[in-house]
Design a protein around this motif. Structure first.
Motif, PDB file in Angstrom:
ATOM      1  N   THR A 305       0.437  35.290   4.121  1.00 42.90           N
ATOM      2  CA  THR A 305       1.505  35.628   5.071  1.00 42.90           C
ATOM      3  C   THR A 305       1.070  36.792   5.966  1.00 42.90           C
ATOM      4  OG1 THR A 305       3.215  34.896   3.515  1.00 42.90           O
ATOM      5  CG2 THR A 305       3.915  36.363   5.285  1.00 42.90           C
ATOM      6  N   TYR A 306       0.384  37.770   5.371  1.00 38.49           N
ATOM      7  CA  TYR A 306      -0.138  38.899   6.153  1.00 38.49           C
ATOM      8  C   TYR A 306      -1.228  38.430   7.114  1.00 38.49           C
ATOM      9  CZ  TYR A 306      -2.559  43.255   7.269  1.00 38.49           C
ATOM     10  OH  TYR A 306      -3.143  44.293   7.942  1.00 38.49           O
ATOM     11  N   LEU A 307      -2.115  37.564   6.660  1.00 36.19           N
ATOM     12  CA  LEU A 307      -3.225  37.096   7.496  1.00 36.19           C
ATOM     13  C   LEU A 307      -2.731  36.341   8.728  1.00 36.19           C
ATOM     14  CD1 LEU A 307      -5.800  35.841   4.818  1.00 36.19           C
ATOM     15  CD2 LEU A 307      -5.974  37.878   6.270  1.00 36.19           C
ATOM     16  N   MET A 308      -1.544  35.745   8.627  1.00 35.97           N
ATOM     17  CA  MET A 308      -1.002  34.989   9.758  1.00 35.97           C
ATOM     18  C   MET A 308      -0.682  35.883  10.959  1.00 35.97           C
ATOM     19  SD  MET A 308       1.449  32.092   8.078  1.00 35.97           S
ATOM     20  CE  MET A 308       0.753  30.857   6.981  1.00 35.97           C
ATOM     21  N   ARG A 309      -0.647  37.174  10.729  1.00 35.24           N
ATOM     22  CA  ARG A 309      -0.454  38.094  11.851  1.00 35.24           C
ATOM     23  C   ARG A 309      -1.684  38.113  12.751  1.00 35.24           C
ATOM     24  NH1 ARG A 309       3.417  42.313  10.819  1.00 35.24           N
ATOM     25  NH2 ARG A 309       2.053  43.835  11.830  1.00 35.24           N
ATOM     26  N   TYR A 310      -2.819  37.703  12.193  1.00 31.94           N
ATOM     27  CA  TYR A 310      -4.082  37.815  12.924  1.00 31.94           C
ATOM     28  C   TYR A 310      -4.830  36.482  13.077  1.00 31.94           C
ATOM     29  CZ  TYR A 310      -3.071  42.590  11.517  1.00 31.94           C
ATOM     30  OH  TYR A 310      -2.444  43.794  11.311  1.00 31.94           O
TER      31      TYR A 310
END
Length: 433
Positions: A305-310
């Protein structure tokens, strides 16, 4: 990218409703993963084949297939809140039916109870997923759903814990002698009958308690004020929505990808016990590997979910599917504990798949089509009903050539991950909207 970061994933004004609906993700996660080990438990205590025991999954996920579309039509006519309340009612009723099922000791009664229970889960998933998507800006909808879905494995982890510590370890039918052989199979009919009554009561109790918890949640949500979607679009005939959805390639392929994902997930988590059993590991100990797999799944859900920011969610989906193909290849080809470790590691790559496929498939749909679209994606959970029976049939063969049949059986989730990787690629290169 900067614009997405400035938009809140969940605004303060819908925080409480978001928390309440997110708690439902944990509730159905609990039901999913307390049920997976029951395939092995029923197989032993009811003295049936792995393929027949896998009817537990057929009943459980068949309920989704049966009720997803009716649930969507109900929500279209009434509201998200009423859909959730009806779902909780069916969930509680099905769970409480485990009491008479254990009393009469009929395997078919347990299957019927699970079937009705998942009518409720179909209502909850058909309703809660799009409801979460609607609770904020569309630009953060996939992140919001991944955040809510992150609490699903928390419920799953608790379900696994209960199964491991309060069910599997307490089953007299799984006691073994010093040679590691089941004692139950050597007993006479009268002794088996006593043990069967005891063990079915052990299986029954957590479901009855679960029914009471679900009733409590029903009351809380019934008394809470829930937000309504802003749009007041008037729904046209359902058949027109079905037609538009069928003609939407990204959505249509997304339903198939979801079907294959759920099939792969259920196979990897259900038959981890049989894989471990082939290595001489007891059911209760094998369930600990399932718990580790779920911890990895949960951790990687937050990380992804965090990686989807980038990183584009479509690209992440493809990369994670390729990773899952690699680990399942290890499960098939490697004998011993290393193969089991590969099976556990597969959960890391499965972590983002369900909500990401869901979000990609629904993105861009009109409000009029989104409810039925969500139902189609929930209906795709039927993959979890069909594939485990096929895998169980393979496992029952014992050996295939020089390979253990349980190893070979994981060719099925490998194929499923291949399709998901292709869907991730096509959403990047073909379905770019």
């Amino acid at each position: 990218m900067n614009k997405i970061e400035k938009v809140p994933v969940v605004s303060k004004k819908v925080l409480l409703p978001f928390i309440l609906i997110t708690s439902l993700f944990a509730l159905w996660g609990f039901a999913n993963d307390i049920t997976n080990p029951m395939v092995a438990a029923f197989g032993t205590v009811m003295e049936i084949s792995t393929a027949k025991a896998a009817l537990v999954q057929f009943a459980f996920y068949g309920g989704y297939a049966t009720m997803a579309i009716p649930a969507a039509l109900f929500v279209r006519k009434y509201s998200y809140k009423k859909g959730i309340l009806l779902g909780l009612s069916l969930y509680a009723f099905g769970a409480l039916l485990f009491f008479p099922a254990a009393k009469y000791e009929v395997f078919g009664f347990f299957l019927g109870s699970l079937y009705i229970l998942t009518f409720g889960l179909a209502f909850l998933e058909t309703t809660a997923n799009p409801y979460i998507l609607s609770m904020g800006d569309e630009r953060t909808s996939t992140q919001r759903l991944n955040l809510a879905q992150a609490f699903n494995p928390i419920g799953s982890l608790f379900g696994m814990f209960v199964a491991s510590k309060f069910i599997l370890t307490a089953l007299d039918s799984d006691k073994r002698n010093e040679a590691g052989e089941l004692i139950f199979t050597t007993l006479d009919k009268a002794q088996k009958a006593v043990i069967r009554t005891h063990d079915l009561a052990i299986i029954r109790n957590p479901y009855v308690i679960l029914g009471a918890v679900v009733i409590f949640m029903l009351i809380v949500i019934a008394l809470s004020k829930m937000p309504k979607p802003k749009s007041t679009v008037k729904h046209g005939p359902a058949k027109e929505s079905f037609k538009r959805l069928f003609n939407n390639g990204k959505y249509r392929e997304g339903v198939l990808a979801q079907l294959f994902y759920v099939a792969a997930q259920i196979m990897c988590w259900t038959f981890i016990i049989q894989y471990a059993d082939n290595l001489g590991i007891s059911k209760a100990t094998a369930q600990n590997f399932n718990i580790v797999a779920m911890v990895i799944f949960l951790t990687c859900r937050f990380i992804s979910t965090y990686l989807m920011r980038y990183i584009d969610s479509k690209k992440l989906l493809m990369i994670f599917a390729l990773g899952a193909m690699t680990t399942t290849a290890g499960v098939i080809l490697i004998h011993g504990m290393l193969g089991l470790y590969c099976l556990v590691a597969t959960s890391a790559f499965m972590s983002l798949m369900f909500p990401t496929i869901y979000g990609i498939a629904l993105k861009g749909l009109s409000e009029e089509d989104s409810t039925l679209g969500a139902a189609g994606l929930v209906m795709a959970i039927v993959g979890g009903a069909l594939m485990p029976i096929l895998q169980g049939t393979i496992i029952d063969k014992g050996t295939i050539g020089s390979f253990a049949a349980v190893n070979v059986s994981f060719i099925l989730p490998f194929i499923c991950f291949c399709f998901i990787a292709i869907y991730g690629y096509r959403t990047l290169k073909v379905h770019t909207n």
